[in-house]
Scaffold this motif. Sequence first.
Motif, PDB file in Angstrom:
ATOM      1  N   THR A 125      32.542  46.393  39.223  1.00 13.15           N
ATOM      2  CA  THR A 125      33.747  46.795  38.489  1.00 13.15           C
ATOM      3  C   THR A 125      34.874  45.764  38.598  1.00 13.15           C
ATOM      4  OG1 THR A 125      34.349  48.158  40.415  1.00 13.15           O
ATOM      5  CG2 THR A 125      33.266  49.262  38.561  1.00 13.15           C
ATOM      6  N   ARG A 174      36.512  44.086  35.400  1.00 12.77           N
ATOM      7  CA  ARG A 174      37.953  44.097  35.122  1.00 12.77           C
ATOM      8  C   ARG A 174      38.425  42.713  34.661  1.00 12.77           C
ATOM      9  NH1 ARG A 174      43.174  44.476  39.233  1.00 12.77           N
ATOM     10  NH2 ARG A 174      44.610  45.447  37.743  1.00 12.77           N
ATOM     11  N   HIS A 188      42.262  49.512  37.822  1.00 10.79           N
ATOM     12  CA  HIS A 188      41.239  49.385  38.863  1.00 10.79           C
ATOM     13  C   HIS A 188      41.841  49.935  40.143  1.00 10.79           C
ATOM     14  CE1 HIS A 188      38.859  47.102  41.907  1.00 10.79           C
ATOM     15  NE2 HIS A 188      37.907  47.052  40.983  1.00 10.79           N
ATOM     16  N   ASP A 233      36.508  51.543  37.788  1.00 11.85           N
ATOM     17  CA  ASP A 233      36.483  51.706  39.242  1.00 11.85           C
ATOM     18  C   ASP A 233      36.961  53.100  39.666  1.00 11.85           C
ATOM     19  OD1 ASP A 233      35.722  50.034  41.548  1.00 11.85           O
ATOM     20  OD2 ASP A 233      37.773  50.336  42.231  1.00 11.85           O
TER      21      ASP A 233
END
Length: 290
Positions: A45, A49, A62, A108
């Motif tokens: 993740t 991002r 996130h 996330d």
Amino acid sequence: MASQPYTPKPVTDIFTPGDTDINRRECRRVVPMRVLALGLGRTGTASLRTALKELGFDDCYHMMSASVENPPDCLMWSDALAAKYDGQGTFGREQWDQLFGHCQAICDWPCVAFAKELIEAYPEAKVLLTTRDVDSWHASTMKTVHWRATEPELRLAAKFDWAASMYQPMLSKFWTSFWQGDFEKNGKRRFAEYYAEVRSLVPAENLLEYKMGEGWQPLCDFLEVPVPEGGKKFPRTNDTDGFVDRCRRRNRMQMLNVVFRATVVGGSFAAIVFGATLSYRRFFGGRGRA
């Protein structure tokens, strides 16, 4: 339990200068939500991002957004967790827009705890599912986020530090609730249940399952954006090996904030007492000798 109020960052927090103190409860949506990346943490993740921001989906929310970028976000996450798991208060589209109205994408944890709610709140957004082998995922998570959610040093910092006092309770609540009280025991089962749930909620044409290593093409095709030019490599960030060191360094900086604040406040108090003592002696001592 009453919602924790927002408090500004202390001016003495000089060892964590990058932390902002935006009160999201006063914010509103300013860009459209375009991507819900709902793969569990430790499935790439952080890399995703970075990739999404490179593709123009800026900002992308996130866990780092709350843990080290703007810690007061944790106050709203705590509200969301209390509404979902404890039935305390409500948390809907208005609150999501306050929390990440500046974002065109999310990924996330703790976002994943609210997959159903976010899919319902933003039906126009495309949904990504990063995934990986469950055994390697579980081993990686045990050494990183599970350690972070249960480590005593963070709990100690939370008793005194401004940022940690918001982050640690939120992280602990999320970790306990999402994994039904025991990540080590329930993690793999919940992994399978979670991915099955998301697949059942999203039409196939609006869902992309993606594994790190597949590169830009499938991601860009799904999001209908061009592949970055110049042979730009797909980002790879937040490796497992550096996770613990980064967290421990964060703890140390937060405790230095605490020590510095105590020194400043204690020194100011001592100066006030000393000045008052001199004034008292000067005034009353002089009158006694007259």
